[in-house]
Design a protein around this motif. Structure first.
Motif, PDB file in Angstrom:
ATOM      1  N   ALA A 152      81.425  53.163   1.405  1.00  0.00           N
ATOM      2  CA  ALA A 152      82.591  52.579   0.736  1.00  0.00           C
ATOM      3  C   ALA A 152      83.844  52.682   1.595  1.00  0.00           C
ATOM      4  O   ALA A 152      83.975  53.603   2.419  1.00  0.00           O
ATOM      5  CB  ALA A 152      82.833  53.292  -0.599  1.00  0.00           C
ATOM      6  N   SER A 153      84.751  51.752   1.363  1.00  0.00           N
ATOM      7  CA  SER A 153      86.063  51.837   2.004  1.00  0.00           C
ATOM      8  C   SER A 153      86.785  53.065   1.461  1.00  0.00           C
ATOM      9  O   SER A 153      86.832  53.270   0.245  1.00  0.00           O
ATOM     10  CB  SER A 153      86.865  50.580   1.692  1.00  0.00           C
ATOM     11  OG  SER A 153      88.249  50.846   1.844  1.00  0.00           O
TER      12      SER A 153
ATOM     13  N   THR B 105      90.009  51.631  -0.616  1.00  0.00           N
ATOM     14  CA  THR B 105      89.870  50.793  -1.812  1.00  0.00           C
ATOM     15  C   THR B 105      88.637  51.112  -2.659  1.00  0.00           C
ATOM     16  O   THR B 105      88.523  50.658  -3.795  1.00  0.00           O
ATOM     17  CB  THR B 105      89.766  49.298  -1.423  1.00  0.00           C
ATOM     18  OG1 THR B 105      88.536  49.115  -0.693  1.00  0.00           O
ATOM     19  CG2 THR B 105      90.931  48.862  -0.555  1.00  0.00           C
ATOM     20  N   GLY B 106      87.680  51.852  -2.102  1.00  0.00           N
ATOM     21  CA  GLY B 106      86.449  52.137  -2.822  1.00  0.00           C
ATOM     22  C   GLY B 106      85.491  50.955  -2.857  1.00  0.00           C
ATOM     23  O   GLY B 106      84.440  51.007  -3.491  1.00  0.00           O
ATOM     24  N   GLN B 107      85.838  49.911  -2.143  1.00  0.00           N
ATOM     25  CA  GLN B 107      84.958  48.732  -2.078  1.00  0.00           C
ATOM     26  C   GLN B 107      83.688  49.075  -1.300  1.00  0.00           C
ATOM     27  O   GLN B 107      83.744  49.800  -0.309  1.00  0.00           O
ATOM     28  CB  GLN B 107      85.723  47.600  -1.387  1.00  0.00           C
ATOM     29  CG  GLN B 107      85.053  46.247  -1.485  1.00  0.00           C
ATOM     30  CD  GLN B 107      85.541  45.297  -0.385  1.00  0.00           C
ATOM     31  OE1 GLN B 107      86.619  45.481   0.182  1.00  0.00           O
ATOM     32  NE2 GLN B 107      84.745  44.283  -0.100  1.00  0.00           N
ATOM     33  N   ILE B 108      82.544  48.526  -1.750  1.00  0.00           N
ATOM     34  CA  ILE B 108      81.292  48.770  -1.026  1.00  0.00           C
ATOM     35  C   ILE B 108      81.232  47.871   0.204  1.00  0.00           C
ATOM     36  O   ILE B 108      81.296  46.656   0.090  1.00  0.00           O
ATOM     37  CB  ILE B 108      80.052  48.517  -1.932  1.00  0.00           C
ATOM     38  CG1 ILE B 108      80.041  49.510  -3.094  1.00  0.00           C
ATOM     39  CG2 ILE B 108      78.760  48.631  -1.119  1.00  0.00           C
ATOM     40  CD1 ILE B 108      78.913  49.286  -4.101  1.00  0.00           C
ATOM     41  N   LEU B 109      81.122  48.512   1.357  1.00  0.00           N
ATOM     42  CA  LEU B 109      81.124  47.753   2.609  1.00  0.00           C
ATOM     43  C   LEU B 109      79.714  47.444   3.079  1.00  0.00           C
ATOM     44  O   LEU B 109      79.449  46.408   3.668  1.00  0.00           O
ATOM     45  CB  LEU B 109      81.850  48.566   3.701  1.00  0.00           C
ATOM     46  CG  LEU B 109      83.270  49.031   3.372  1.00  0.00           C
ATOM     47  CD1 LEU B 109      83.777  50.001   4.433  1.00  0.00           C
ATOM     48  CD2 LEU B 109      84.200  47.824   3.254  1.00  0.00           C
TER      49      LEU B 109
ATOM     50  N   ARG C 241      76.615  39.886  -1.848  1.00  0.00           N
ATOM     51  CA  ARG C 241      77.232  41.082  -2.445  1.00  0.00           C
ATOM     52  C   ARG C 241      77.273  42.287  -1.512  1.00  0.00           C
ATOM     53  O   ARG C 241      77.886  43.295  -1.819  1.00  0.00           O
ATOM     54  CB  ARG C 241      76.467  41.466  -3.719  1.00  0.00           C
ATOM     55  CG  ARG C 241      76.824  40.595  -4.901  1.00  0.00           C
ATOM     56  CD  ARG C 241      75.982  40.947  -6.096  1.00  0.00           C
ATOM     57  NE  ARG C 241      74.610  40.514  -5.930  1.00  0.00           N
ATOM     58  CZ  ARG C 241      73.557  41.100  -6.514  1.00  0.00           C
ATOM     59  NH1 ARG C 241      73.729  42.137  -7.278  1.00  0.00           N
ATOM     60  NH2 ARG C 241      72.346  40.632  -6.319  1.00  0.00           N
TER      61      ARG C 241
ATOM     62  N   LEU D  45      75.560  47.143  -7.449  1.00  0.00           N
ATOM     63  CA  LEU D  45      76.268  46.035  -6.794  1.00  0.00           C
ATOM     64  C   LEU D  45      76.790  45.046  -7.825  1.00  0.00           C
ATOM     65  O   LEU D  45      77.907  44.550  -7.730  1.00  0.00           O
ATOM     66  CB  LEU D  45      75.339  45.301  -5.825  1.00  0.00           C
ATOM     67  CG  LEU D  45      75.079  45.936  -4.458  1.00  0.00           C
ATOM     68  CD1 LEU D  45      74.122  45.058  -3.668  1.00  0.00           C
ATOM     69  CD2 LEU D  45      76.369  46.135  -3.682  1.00  0.00           C
TER      70      LEU D  45
ATOM     71  N   HIS E 123      79.714  46.522  -9.573  1.00  0.00           N
ATOM     72  CA  HIS E 123      80.805  46.618  -8.613  1.00  0.00           C
ATOM     73  C   HIS E 123      81.534  45.287  -8.478  1.00  0.00           C
ATOM     74  O   HIS E 123      82.759  45.237  -8.370  1.00  0.00           O
ATOM     75  CB  HIS E 123      80.206  47.032  -7.267  1.00  0.00           C
ATOM     76  CG  HIS E 123      81.212  47.482  -6.263  1.00  0.00           C
ATOM     77  ND1 HIS E 123      81.857  48.699  -6.371  1.00  0.00           N
ATOM     78  CD2 HIS E 123      81.685  46.898  -5.143  1.00  0.00           C
ATOM     79  CE1 HIS E 123      82.687  48.824  -5.347  1.00  0.00           C
ATOM     80  NE2 HIS E 123      82.603  47.768  -4.590  1.00  0.00           N
ATOM     81  N   HIS E 124      80.760  44.201  -8.497  1.00  0.00           N
ATOM     82  CA  HIS E 124      81.365  42.887  -8.283  1.00  0.00           C
ATOM     83  C   HIS E 124      81.958  42.291  -9.543  1.00  0.00           C
ATOM     84  O   HIS E 124      82.657  41.291  -9.495  1.00  0.00           O
ATOM     85  CB  HIS E 124      80.360  41.945  -7.615  1.00  0.00           C
ATOM     86  CG  HIS E 124      80.250  42.241  -6.158  1.00  0.00           C
ATOM     87  ND1 HIS E 124      80.970  41.575  -5.208  1.00  0.00           N
ATOM     88  CD2 HIS E 124      79.557  43.213  -5.499  1.00  0.00           C
ATOM     89  CE1 HIS E 124      80.709  42.103  -4.015  1.00  0.00           C
ATOM     90  NE2 HIS E 124      79.849  43.094  -4.171  1.00  0.00           N
TER      91      HIS E 124
ATOM     92  N   ARG F 260      83.950  44.133 -11.328  1.00  0.00           N
ATOM     93  CA  ARG F 260      85.191  44.877 -11.531  1.00  0.00           C
ATOM     94  C   ARG F 260      86.420  43.982 -11.462  1.00  0.00           C
ATOM     95  O   ARG F 260      86.471  43.063 -10.649  1.00  0.00           O
ATOM     96  CB  ARG F 260      85.349  45.963 -10.472  1.00  0.00           C
ATOM     97  CG  ARG F 260      84.424  47.110 -10.667  1.00  0.00           C
ATOM     98  CD  ARG F 260      84.842  48.314  -9.842  1.00  0.00           C
ATOM     99  NE  ARG F 260      85.313  47.928  -8.508  1.00  0.00           N
ATOM    100  CZ  ARG F 260      85.567  48.814  -7.547  1.00  0.00           C
ATOM    101  NH1 ARG F 260      85.410  50.101  -7.766  1.00  0.00           N
ATOM    102  NH2 ARG F 260      85.991  48.426  -6.368  1.00  0.00           N
TER     103      ARG F 260
END
Ligand code: C2E
Ligand code: CA
Ligand code: CA
Length: 277
Positions: free
Chosen positions: A47-48, A51-55, A107, A271, A274-275, A277
């Motif tokens: 994750a970033s 931002t907590g975004q999944i990379l 994703r 995933l 997560h998307h 959100r």
């Protein structure tokens, strides 16, 4: 045994040997396509840190026994390495990881797989990767990351740097795994054509309370950045450590705090959520 030597050979010593033989046989059966025993991949998100975004995700192999038990790589990777079975096992892992990535294409940015020293030393390794990629027209090869450890480099009989360069020419990315656990890390950073440095958990755990660890992390982050490499901190379990990493400018984190490795179906679910959100 005569002289001053005493030989001890008990069940305790025999057990690990037998376990290894059993593990090898199971890997062989699974690779031969035996239905009841499989080598599924589990996925742990990266994750970033800001931002907590999944990379992306690291693919981690498991063994599912006929009894339905899930075994960690600890129980069979060693035996597979010693017998050379790691070569077909590694190919299975790479192919399966790419299949999953294609499935999650919109994703998930990338998938990383672990490459053992033995695989890298195989003359066929680079052609094998090239052949897989050649069958994926339009696929961006930088979405595949190959993780190698320093031990792989030290123990290898081939010119690892040359081999990695050949892999990079295919467009895949290289990550230096378990960084900080070896002995010649600085030489290694300078001489290998890597894109990503993965900071070992031993460096990361307790970072927030340990000013020395923090200094080392800051120095490594600076070094990696000035060499044009990205950094992932591994084994992040504590919110305070995540915060310290973020503050130090470490771009990405991986660890139980964000998510444990998950079976593909659960990762898929993650995933999806997560998307949304
Ligand atoms: P690794 O490449 O360093 O993978 C990270 C390991 O740390 C994984 O263990 C993961 O579950 C664990 N981990 C992740 N986050 C945390 C955390 O926050 N805390 C703690 N305590 N642990 C964390 P796993 O899946 O058991 O894999 C162990 C090792 O087995 C891997 O270490 C890798 O060296 C090897 N391995 C796994 N899959 C493969 C594979 O497909 N091929 C090869 N050659 N080796 C593999
Ligand atoms: Ca790894
Ligand atoms: Ca690692």
């Amino acid at each position: 045994a005569g002289g001053n030597r005493v030989q001890i050979f008990t069940d305790e010593l025999r057990a690990p040997v037998q376990e290894k033989i059993a593990a090898e046989a199971r890997v062989r059966r699974a690779l031969a396509g035996e239905q009841r025993i499989t080598l599924p991949l589990w996925f742990q998100p990266v994750a970033s840190s800001s931002t907590g975004q999944i990379l992306g995700a690291e693919a981690l192999v498991r063994m599912r026994t006929p009894e339905g038990e899930i075994l960690s790589p600890f129980h069979f990777i060693g035996a597979a390495e010693e017998t050379g079975l790691i070569v077909p096992l590694g190919e299975h892992v790479l192919r399966s990881a790419i299949d999953h990535l294609l499935h999650w294409s919109d994703r998930l940015g990338y998938v990383s797989v672990n490459v053992s020293p033995r695989q890298l030393a195989e003359p066929d390794f680079v052609p094998m990767v090239a052949s897989i990629l050649s069958r994926l027209p339009g696929f961006d090869p930088s979405r595949i990351v190959l993780e190698i450890t320093e031990t792989a480099v030290l123990s290898s009989t081939v010119d690892v740097s040359e081999r990695l360069t050949a892999l990079k020419q295919l467009g895949v990315r290289i990550a230096l795994d378990d960084f900080g656990t070896g002995y010649s890390s600085l030489t290694w950073l300078k001489s290998l054509p890597a894109d990503i440095v993965k900071l070992d958990r031993s460096f990361v755990a307790g970072l927030a309370e340990d000013p020395k660890k923090n200094s080392i992390i800051q120095a490594v982050l600076w070094l990696a950045r000035s060499l044009g490499m990205s950094t992932i901190a591994e084994g992040v379990e504590e919110p305070a450590d995540w915060e310290a990493l973020r503050a130090a400018g470490c771009p990405a984190v991986q660890g139980y705090l964000f998510s444990k490795p998950l079976p593909a179906a659960d990762f898929d679910e993650m995933l999806r959520r997560h998307h949304e959100r």
